[in-house]
Design an enzyme around this catalytic site. Sequence first.
Site, short mmCIF file in Angstrom:
data_model
loop_
_atom_site.label_atom_id
_atom_site.label_comp_id
_atom_site.label_asym_id
_atom_site.label_seq_id
_atom_site.Cartn_x
_atom_site.Cartn_y
_atom_site.Cartn_z
N ASP A 90 0.86 -1.19 0.00
CA ASP A 90 0.00 0.00 0.00
C ASP A 90 0.90 1.24 0.00
O ASP A 90 2.11 1.13 0.21
CB ASP A 90 -0.93 0.00 1.22
CG ASP A 90 -0.21 -0.35 2.50
OD1 ASP A 90 1.00 -0.04 2.62
OD2 ASP A 90 -0.82 -0.95 3.39
N ASP A 92 1.56 4.94 1.66
CA ASP A 92 1.24 5.83 2.78
C ASP A 92 1.85 7.20 2.53
O ASP A 92 3.01 7.31 2.13
CB ASP A 92 1.77 5.25 4.09
CG ASP A 92 1.10 3.93 4.43
OD1 ASP A 92 -0.11 3.82 4.21
OD2 ASP A 92 1.80 3.01 4.89
N ASP A 169 8.97 3.04 13.51
CA ASP A 169 9.56 1.88 14.19
C ASP A 169 11.00 1.58 13.75
O ASP A 169 11.93 1.76 14.52
CB ASP A 169 8.64 0.65 14.08
CG ASP A 169 8.13 0.37 12.67
OD1 ASP A 169 8.56 1.03 11.72
OD2 ASP A 169 7.30 -0.56 12.52
P1 ATP Z 1 3.61 -3.20 4.91
O1 ATP Z 1 2.52 -2.21 4.54
O2 ATP Z 1 4.42 -3.67 3.79
O3 ATP Z 1 3.12 -4.29 5.80
P2 ATP Z 1 4.64 -0.92 6.31
O4 ATP Z 1 6.00 -0.65 6.92
O5 ATP Z 1 4.19 0.00 5.26
O6 ATP Z 1 4.67 -2.42 5.83
P3 ATP Z 1 2.29 -0.09 7.66
O7 ATP Z 1 1.54 -0.78 8.76
O8 ATP Z 1 1.63 0.16 6.37
O9 ATP Z 1 3.60 -0.95 7.47
O10 ATP Z 1 2.83 1.26 8.28
C1 ATP Z 1 3.37 2.32 7.52
C2 ATP Z 1 4.50 2.99 8.27
O11 ATP Z 1 4.01 3.54 9.49
C3 ATP Z 1 5.63 2.07 8.70
O12 ATP Z 1 6.56 1.85 7.69
C4 ATP Z 1 6.22 2.81 9.87
O13 ATP Z 1 7.03 3.88 9.46
C5 ATP Z 1 4.99 3.39 10.53
N1 ATP Z 1 4.44 2.47 11.54
C6 ATP Z 1 3.46 1.54 11.36
N2 ATP Z 1 3.22 0.86 12.49
C7 ATP Z 1 4.05 1.39 13.42
C8 ATP Z 1 4.27 1.14 14.79
N3 ATP Z 1 3.57 0.19 15.43
N4 ATP Z 1 5.20 1.87 15.43
C9 ATP Z 1 5.88 2.84 14.79
N5 ATP Z 1 5.74 3.11 13.51
C10 ATP Z 1 4.83 2.42 12.81
MG MG Z 2 2.30 0.00 4.33
#
Ligand code: ATP
Ligand code: MG
Length: 471
Positions: A90, A92, A169
């Site tokens: 996705d 963001d 994170d």
């Molecule tokens: P994917 O979507 O591929 O599973 P992602 O890293 O994009 O991985 P998301 O849940 O979409 O994960 O979150 C987007 C971003 O928001 C992360 O890359 C991170 O920077 C931040 N983020 C998400 N969850 C957390 C958390 N629990 N603590 C701190 N930062 C977070």
């Molecule tokens: Mg994501």
Amino acid sequence: MITIIKKINIGAQPVLSFFKSVFQANLNDTETTNTQNQHKIYPRSEHIISRSQISENALKVLYRLQKEGYEAYLVGGCVRDLLLGREPKDFDVVTNADPEQIRRVFRNCRIIGRRFRLAHVHFGKEVIEVATFRGAADEPNDKQVLNQEGRLLRDNVYGTIEEDVWRRDFTINALYYNIRDFSVVDYAQGMDDLLLGVLRLIGDPTTRLREDPVRMLRAIRFAVKLGFNIELTCEQAIFATAPQLSNIPSARLYDEVIKLFLYGSGLQTFEKLRHYQLFQVLFPETERCLNTENKHFPQLLLIKALENSDNRIMNGKSVTAYFLFAAFLWEPVSQLATKKMAHNIVPYIAFQEAANEILAKQIKITALPRHITTAMREVWNLQPKFDARTGSKPSRLLTHPRFRAGFDFLVLRQSTGAVSQEMIDWWLNFQHADESEQRKMTQPQQRGPHKKFRNKPYRKKTIKNPSSSET
Ligand code: ATP
Ligand code: MG
């Protein structure tokens, strides 16, 4: 509704090599190093992210925010995945506009979340998540609330990009793609870690995991998905903080469990979760059976179930959450039912009660929705029904709406040796037989000494003379 998830296409290696060569060539001379904030800016010529790989809707959101005078960046997993040559799950977006300002820019927008307030901009099926830069409050207030264990319950303090970085994170998740000049901005040495293949928490690992224990599950998920190593101090902090995962609301843990097991590499994820003592927090009843397992049956069933679903995802087929969870909890339910039968409870009731009790416990940890638990019960309830192979029962079973899943579960059990191959073959033949063949197959069989005996005229046994010439 059945949870059905398909795997994205992955082919990172060649692009990663390309990225490495570009990156290494520029490691020393990346021209913009801001000493005050210690950040690096990788201009468009020094990274591989092209706008053609970015979702059109995400681009629309970025351009629109920029046109309204706001800063706008892609951030998180999409930047990380694009730099690794992977297809993002996705997109963001992060901006200095607050949720109300975002809402005024987009008509197709909804504000969601309490812990973090976010805007969702809807384009048909696609949703672009738009967050406001998060800041850090000097001390907890009504916008940023910690509980006694140091867990963040609310985090709605807005800030600048420099502050936003430290709320994320892992360093590799804190890279920002700037729509203004198509550069990648790196405050946390995320590029270095991307190249090293390391998952490093930003800041002190123990504090960051206490703040949000779900980050432990995210570490496992990214380590498996990207083939990265978890940095040593983060690993140690996971072992120390693992039990705190049990304080996370069950609805959030359910969402995470789905992401862990239903996006491929479920088997590897299971092994890593067990290694870090996290599986026992998510599925304590299953872990108890795994520790007292008899002839490796429970472990084998889980492994086969995860292998099957990983293979299905790899082949672009759908997988269902209920089938996997039915496999996870089969052994705890069977063992509890056996105990109940030893107390003279009839098998059918014993099994129902055991299923109720195990599911009630599991739901408190991971809020399995009702449609999932109903389907799990159906799969379980079908298992003893495959024993009945005479009369009209087999034909009726074929018309059961959950027959396919029930039979697949039987096959899964056969692969662990718990069911005979003969039974599977019979059901396979029965499914493909025409009506008259099916009738023949379900005739009560004329076998066994009693039946034969009854059909023959009674003859008095004569004791042969051992000295007779016939012997
Ligand atoms: P994917 O979507 O591929 O599973 P992602 O890293 O994009 O991985 P998301 O849940 O979409 O994960 O979150 C987007 C971003 O928001 C992360 O890359 C991170 O920077 C931040 N983020 C998400 N969850 C957390 C958390 N629990 N603590 C701190 N930062 C977070
Ligand atoms: Mg994501």
